[in-house]
Design an enzyme around this catalytic site. Sequence first.
Site, PDB file in Angstrom:
ATOM      1  N   ASP A 112      27.924  -1.816-108.510  1.00  0.00           N
ATOM      2  CA  ASP A 112      27.685  -2.689-109.662  1.00  0.00           C
ATOM      3  C   ASP A 112      27.977  -4.151-109.331  1.00  0.00           C
ATOM      4  O   ASP A 112      27.419  -5.057-109.955  1.00  0.00           O
ATOM      5  CB  ASP A 112      28.597  -2.286-110.838  1.00  0.00           C
ATOM      6  CG  ASP A 112      28.312  -0.870-111.323  1.00  0.00           C
ATOM      7  OD1 ASP A 112      27.365  -0.252-110.815  1.00  0.00           O
ATOM      8  OD2 ASP A 112      29.053  -0.398-112.202  1.00  0.00           O
ATOM      9  N   ASP A 198      24.546  -8.095-112.906  1.00  0.00           N
ATOM     10  CA  ASP A 198      25.300  -7.078-112.172  1.00  0.00           C
ATOM     11  C   ASP A 198      24.435  -6.691-110.970  1.00  0.00           C
ATOM     12  O   ASP A 198      23.194  -6.599-111.084  1.00  0.00           O
ATOM     13  CB  ASP A 198      25.516  -5.821-113.034  1.00  0.00           C
ATOM     14  CG  ASP A 198      26.647  -5.979-114.054  1.00  0.00           C
ATOM     15  OD1 ASP A 198      27.158  -7.107-114.221  1.00  0.00           O
ATOM     16  OD2 ASP A 198      27.002  -4.961-114.685  1.00  0.00           O
ATOM     17  N   HIS A 249      21.762  -1.264-115.356  1.00  0.00           N
ATOM     18  CA  HIS A 249      21.742  -0.759-113.988  1.00  0.00           C
ATOM     19  C   HIS A 249      20.493   0.102-113.738  1.00  0.00           C
ATOM     20  O   HIS A 249      20.243   1.069-114.466  1.00  0.00           O
ATOM     21  CB  HIS A 249      23.022  -0.007-113.628  1.00  0.00           C
ATOM     22  CG  HIS A 249      24.234  -0.876-113.840  1.00  0.00           C
ATOM     23  ND1 HIS A 249      25.504  -0.388-113.888  1.00  0.00           N
ATOM     24  CD2 HIS A 249      24.354  -2.230-114.040  1.00  0.00           C
ATOM     25  CE1 HIS A 249      26.354  -1.391-114.098  1.00  0.00           C
ATOM     26  NE2 HIS A 249      25.668  -2.517-114.200  1.00  0.00           N
ATOM     27  N   ASP A 251      19.700   2.072-111.294  1.00  0.00           N
ATOM     28  CA  ASP A 251      19.736   3.256-110.432  1.00  0.00           C
ATOM     29  C   ASP A 251      19.850   4.601-111.164  1.00  0.00           C
ATOM     30  O   ASP A 251      20.172   5.625-110.556  1.00  0.00           O
ATOM     31  CB  ASP A 251      20.801   3.112-109.329  1.00  0.00           C
ATOM     32  CG  ASP A 251      22.157   2.680-109.846  1.00  0.00           C
ATOM     33  OD1 ASP A 251      22.304   2.510-111.080  1.00  0.00           O
ATOM     34  OD2 ASP A 251      23.075   2.514-109.025  1.00  0.00           O
ATOM     35  N   CYS A 357      26.089   4.694-107.611  1.00  0.00           N
ATOM     36  CA  CYS A 357      26.990   3.675-108.181  1.00  0.00           C
ATOM     37  C   CYS A 357      28.312   3.594-107.424  1.00  0.00           C
ATOM     38  O   CYS A 357      28.875   2.510-107.276  1.00  0.00           O
ATOM     39  CB  CYS A 357      27.323   4.015-109.629  1.00  0.00           C
ATOM     40  SG  CYS A 357      25.920   4.048-110.728  1.00  0.00           S
TER      41      CYS A 357
END
Length: 389
Positions: A112, A198, A249, A251, A357
């Site tokens: 992150d 991020d 995020h 992913d 992550c």
Amino acid sequence: MPEAGSLVNSWNEWDPLREIVVGVADNACFEPREPGYRPQLRTRDGRDAAFPTGPKPAEMIERATEQLDALALLLRSQGITVRRPEPPVLADAVRTPTFEVANQYCVVCPRDVMITLGNEILEATMSRRARYFEYQAYRKLVYEYWHADPGMEWTVAPKPSMSDAMYREDFWDWPLEKRHRKMRSFEFCVTQDEVVFDAADMSRFGRDVVVQESMTTNRTGIHWLKRHLEPRGFRVHPVHFPLDFFLSHIDCTFVPLRPGLVLTNPERPLREGEEQMFLRNGWELVDAPQPTSSNDEMPRYCQSSKWLSMNVLSLSPTKVVCEEQEKPLQDLLDKLNFEVLPIPFRDVFEYGGSLHCATWDINRVGMVEDYFPRLDYRPLAQQRGERVT
Ligand code: ABU
């Protein structure tokens, strides 16, 4: 251009992995309520109960530590060098000239905060107060890499103020209709006044980097990334997933697995037209199967969605580490000719992520490649055939 033998060298998400950082759960705290974040109990029965505050209980930390250590062991058994960060004390209140926060969060998810873009290590601005100082846990490692590798570039993105003015705190109380309307124009709790991103909102495809506009990355942040990376030879492509109302995020949404193949989230399609860059260049977008848990069945304090199922870690273009319970995804990967290494990781979910992550790759064999030789530089509206004034 960096040397092929550089220590810091990672251009994409899939080349053969040689060195990686795996997060640690020590000293972790519950994420505090702050203008950029309102943690909520995940399970249906607890939705209205108060979210805990302060340090996480020792047994929760032990369970996560066991799974993080098992991942490190698995990676080492594959010949990969694994490094670990050093978490500072996180339980104390933080007071800066522009904000205060009850405690910090954790250093379980380096992805992150930190990103390797070729031979450059970039520290993100972050979007939440409790994560403002998270980079400090990685500084010792960054210094080591910087001393050992004269070709390494080290960039710290401009730290935002995180003052009240940076957020729309009333965002969390907007009626659903207003929230949906605003989110469709990608307006969330962070305003556009400061550079905010991020690192986990980026995904690396050689010289092309895609960045999602989200609750944790604003347009000004993407603009900064463009101005920083494009003179260095990268092309930065903003992407949008308009059906995800809690975008944070990339992913768990858009996961490249090897040249020509992206694992996509069937509930979060790309904004119409943005898929063209991939299709025009012969990439296949393959939907992930439904995860084995519903959102309500995710661990009680987990703030992430059921799509942590997609948060896999590629060890090479043919080998992927996948969460143990996610059998439907494992079957799909098997059909797509990947060797799958299953590993239990659900006790890490309450720290904000899964296998991708919780890691940050430093070195993958391979150099910069152009996977998108056929790019259309006209504005998207024009590509779609709309009239551009
Ligand atoms: N930190 C990844 C969370 C993304 C998601 O909840 O889908």
